[in-house]
Design an enzyme around this catalytic site. Structure first.
Site, short mmCIF file in Angstrom:
data_model
loop_
_atom_site.label_atom_id
_atom_site.label_comp_id
_atom_site.label_asym_id
_atom_site.label_seq_id
_atom_site.Cartn_x
_atom_site.Cartn_y
_atom_site.Cartn_z
N ARG A 236 33.27 36.47 36.84
CA ARG A 236 32.03 36.68 37.59
C ARG A 236 30.98 35.66 37.17
NH1 ARG A 236 28.93 42.43 37.50
NH2 ARG A 236 28.71 41.86 35.31
N THR B 224 25.16 34.30 40.12
CA THR B 224 25.33 34.79 41.50
C THR B 224 26.05 36.13 41.56
OG1 THR B 224 27.48 33.72 41.82
CG2 THR B 224 25.52 32.40 42.26
N ASP C 78 30.93 46.36 28.36
CA ASP C 78 31.90 45.42 28.90
C ASP C 78 33.29 45.84 28.44
OD1 ASP C 78 33.72 43.01 28.84
OD2 ASP C 78 31.97 42.13 29.84
N ASP D 76 35.33 43.13 26.48
CA ASP D 76 34.82 42.91 25.13
C ASP D 76 35.19 44.06 24.20
OD1 ASP D 76 33.73 40.46 25.70
OD2 ASP D 76 31.69 41.20 26.00
#
Length: 210
Positions: free
Chosen positions: A105, A109, A201, A204
């Protein structure tokens, strides 16, 4: 599968998800919990697989019994976090074919950028289960399913651990024919595109990276 969104509210699923949400849960525990919960979610996403009757010999007599029909399932992991869900599903369906779609990602944006795509052959003959722990904006998931459809797949399901309303809406707009199975529909996305309350996340936390 008929409904677009299925939330698996089984107590074991919800208990394990709560443990995963806790910020003090270690990487090793997070990874193990994800493996366990993915196996439980896999039961739901495969609930309506087509079966055919086949003749077998039991120890007592011949018998007509059901078996899953057609080509082996295709499991498609959205890299990298999808691999954590994949491990548990493969324990349940070890004969499945496995594909990978690499998307990241763009932090500015929030749009997906493709860097890898390797799918099993004859996707048009297989049920495809696309997996990614987080359905956040829905952009990466929608892009991954675009690639799976381009490979010929027609029967596609999406499996995730957590979903945000924004991601569910994006997926319904882009792929109304693809049912979603998740353990939780969370509250919202924050300004950074993370699911709230979420669990941080997933990649992670699974791999111990920052």
């Amino acid at each position: 599968m008929t409904q677009h969104l299925t939330i698996v509210d089984h107590p074991l699923v919800q208990h394990k998800l709560t443990l995963m949400r806790k910020k003090e849960t270690s990487t090793a525990s997070f990874r193990q919990l994800l493996r366990e919960i993915s196996l439980l979610l896999a039961y739901e996403v495969t609930r309506e697989l087509p079966v055919t009757m086949t003749e077998i010999e039991t120890p007592l007599c011949p018998s007509q019994q059901p078996m899953i029909e057609g080509k082996k399932l295709a499991l498609v992991s959205i890299l990298r976090a999808g691999n954590g869900l994949m491990d548990g599903i493969l324990e349940l369906i070890p004969a499945a074919r496995v594909g990978f779609v690499g998307l990241y990602r763009d932090e500015e944006t929030l749009q997906p950028v493709q860097y890898y795509n390797k799918l099993p052959k004859r996707m048009e003959e297989r049920t495809a289960i696309v997996v990614d722990p987080m359905l956040a904006t829905g952009n990466s998931s929608a892009a991954a399913i675009d690639l799976v459809k381009q490979a010929g797949a027609k029967d596609i399901r999406f499996l995730c651990l957590l979903a945000a309303p924004e991601g569910v809406a994006r997926m319904k707009e882009a792929h109304p024919d693809v049912p979603i199975v998740t353990a939780s529909l969370d509250e919202k996305l924050n300004e950074l595109g993370y699911i709230v309350p979420g669990l941080g996340d997933a990649g992670d936390r699974m791999f111990g990276t920052k």
